[in-house]
Design an enzyme around this catalytic site. Structure first.
Site, mmCIF file in Angstrom:
data_model
loop_
_atom_site.group_PDB
_atom_site.id
_atom_site.type_symbol
_atom_site.label_atom_id
_atom_site.label_comp_id
_atom_site.label_asym_id
_atom_site.label_seq_id
_atom_site.Cartn_x
_atom_site.Cartn_y
_atom_site.Cartn_z
ATOM 1 N N ARG A 35 97.361 17.401 77.003
ATOM 2 C CA ARG A 35 97.661 16.092 76.775
ATOM 3 C C ARG A 35 98.968 15.758 77.463
ATOM 4 N NH1 ARG A 35 102.121 16.063 73.587
ATOM 5 N NH2 ARG A 35 102.292 17.729 71.974
ATOM 6 N N HIS A 94 112.786 22.212 65.308
ATOM 7 C CA HIS A 94 111.833 22.498 66.356
ATOM 8 C C HIS A 94 111.111 21.543 67.102
ATOM 9 C CE1 HIS A 94 112.119 26.606 64.510
ATOM 10 N NE2 HIS A 94 111.901 26.240 63.369
ATOM 11 N N LYS A 106 96.622 29.988 69.822
ATOM 12 C CA LYS A 106 97.500 30.843 70.288
ATOM 13 C C LYS A 106 97.026 32.058 71.043
ATOM 14 C CE LYS A 106 101.438 28.807 67.768
ATOM 15 N NZ LYS A 106 100.404 28.042 66.859
ATOM 16 N N GLU A 130 104.729 39.032 67.673
ATOM 17 C CA GLU A 130 105.605 39.024 69.061
ATOM 18 C C GLU A 130 107.163 39.328 68.924
ATOM 19 O OE1 GLU A 130 103.574 35.148 71.111
ATOM 20 O OE2 GLU A 130 105.228 34.953 70.310
#
Length: 499
Positions: free
Chosen positions: A294, A237, A118, A202
């Site tokens: 992908r 999620h 990330k 964040e």
């Protein structure tokens, strides 16, 4: 340019079948690999050749990269398509495939590596002026410095592990009072789960939408975006319903998001099919989240609105061909919706359900597509993801696609296991969905298991009560010499309505 003649699909189930069907259309021979649990699966029967990798657990079968490469060498395989999941985003596997002289149908190992972290991904895209969620640009471990940064960003904030995913090493912090404790927990959890305690901070978007952009790039540097997919209906999620295009994305926003996604792809010299995921706030500001290097589970909705076969494009790109179309050639045709049919019980917190598919009858008709990997009578194995099928519809507009999906769900006959079909129908008919006014908290806000229990109308209650009376009277008649007690009830108007 190398021409692929034999393709091994390093996966199982519906995605393997989907890839092999396109390969067959292209005149390419196919090889399936399978675990002992999947010996009778349709993808094994469909392939030109099939090889058993080992016992059911993924670690003893589908994750054996070296063994898969060995199979390729033994069978003269030119290329490997990894599908999604398993080894699809494993940079080491992609590198080994290439080093073995086999074509990897996907991006470069370097691109997989950069986008797999990330923090590395955020750093790579920073020079392309791509909107990022406000936060730290690198890992942070000093609690005092982190607390100051959190105050600058403004609460609520999200502490996230740099490595891994799945919600581990992630903490929402509402105020400075709880920051220190939550920071320590996040670092500890990240260290335990990934062997890496690095975390970053964040801004927490409180009511987010999850919107992603499909990109395609060739090895000559040409990159296009194939519009957006709305993926905000989720549980745990994970996506359950996806659609293309999004009900809230304007032409200007679509162009801005598409160009940002192309910038992300350029940041890692991307080629092949990939998806750039964005988080969108209540004011429709969008921020880069991550890139999936992908093919996505939900790729069919993009295929339905663009008319492009993404697997075909992946194979052509892997062969070294230049993209045969430009951005200007692409346009949106109608609307498409996908529901994931999971072997899960929505009335029991979406827990996986296993068993035999006693009845399995697919819906049919115009604008309906079913991507699946099971047949009637098969057992659902406990070792893998519980998704058994993807049901996709296409219509001239969003309303038509929804109506067609509801009809298709009603037509889809599955018994022997619990599935998410009833939940999907509930979601599709909910005012929040039909209006387009929803976000990733849809399940949390609107769904309770009781809503899936069949409701009984007042007329049905009347019929049931009358049937009960008839039964009691008939029982009474059996123990009494009065034979005519039930006659008036049997001839009544409600009884005739049951016929």
């Amino acid at each position: 340019m190398p021409k692929i003649k034999k393709l091994l699909v390093a996966n199982r189930g519906e995605i393997t079948l989907r890839i092999m069907r396109t390969a067959r259309e292209m005149g390419i021979q196919t090889v399936a690999v399978y675990s002992e649990a999947d010996r009778l699966s349709p993808h094994v029967k469909f392939a030109d050749e099939a090889v058993c990798l080992g016992p059911p657990p993924s670690s003893e079968s589908y994750l054996l990269g070296d063994k898969i490469i060995e199979v390729c060498k033994n069978l003269g395989v030119d290329a490997i398509h990894p599908g999604y999941g398993f080894l699809s985003e494993n940079a080491d596997f992609a590198r080994k495939v290439t080093e073995a002289g086999i074509i990897f149908v996907g991006p470069s190992p370097e691109a997989i590596e950069v986008m797999g972290s990330k923090l590395a991904a955020k750093q790579a895209v920073a020079k392309y002026d791509i909107p990022l969620v406000p936060g730290t640009e690198e890992a942070i471990s000093d609690i005092s410095a982190a607390k100051i940064k959190a105050a600058e960003i403004g609460y609520p904030i999200l502490i996230k592990a740099s490595a891994g995913g799945g919600g581990k090493g992630m903490r929402i912090v509402e105020s400075s009072d709880e920051f220190e404790e939550q920071m320590q927990r996040a670092v500890s959890e990240a260290q335990s789960a990934f062997g890496d305690g690095a975390v970053f901070i964040e801004k927490f978007i409180t009511s987010p939408r999850h919107i992603e952009i499909q990109v395609l790039g060739d090895q000559q540097g040409n990159i296009v975006y194939l519009f957006e997919r709305e993926c905000s209906i989720q549980r745990r999620h994970q996506k359950v319903i996806e659609e293309a295009p999004s009900a809230v994305v304007s032409e200007d926003m679509r162009k801005a998001m598409g160009e940002a996604a192309v910038g992300v792809a350029k940041a890692c010299n991307y080629y092949g099919a990939g998806t750039v995921e964005f988080i969108v706030d209540e004011n429709l500001n969008f921020y880069f989240l991550e890139m999936n290097t992908r093919l996505q589970v939900e790729h069919p909705v993009t295929e339905m609105i663009t008319g492009k076969d993404l697997v075909r494009e992946q194979i052509l790109i892997a062969e070294g061909n230049k993209l045969s179309f430009s951005q200007e050639d692409l346009q949106i045709n109608g609307h498409s919706i996908e529901v994931r049919v999971y072997a899960e019980d929505p009335s029991n917190n979406f827990l996986p359900d296993i068993g035999k598919l006693i009845t399995y009858q697919r819906p049919q008709g115009p604008g309906i597509r079913v991507d699946d990997g099971f047949e009637e009578g098969m057992d659902i194995p406990i070792y893998y993801d519980p998704m058994i099928a993807k049901l996709i519809t296409h219509g001239e507009n969003r309303g038509a696609a929804i109506d067609r999906m509801i009809r298709a769900i009603d037509e889809y006959q599955i018994t022997g296991i619990q599935t998410t079909l009833d939940f999907c129908k509930f979601a599709l008919t909910h005012e929040a969905f039909t209006s387009g006014n929803f976000d990733t908290k849809f399940v949390e806000r609107y769904f309770t298991p009781e809503l899936l229990k069949p409701s009984i109308s007042s007329e049905e209650e009347e019929l049931l009560a009358a049937l009960a009376i008839e039964f009691l009277l008939s029982q009474k008649g059996k123990s009494s010499s009065t034979a005519s007690t039930s006659t008036p009830v049997t001839n009544s108007s409600w009884r005739n309505r049951l016929k």
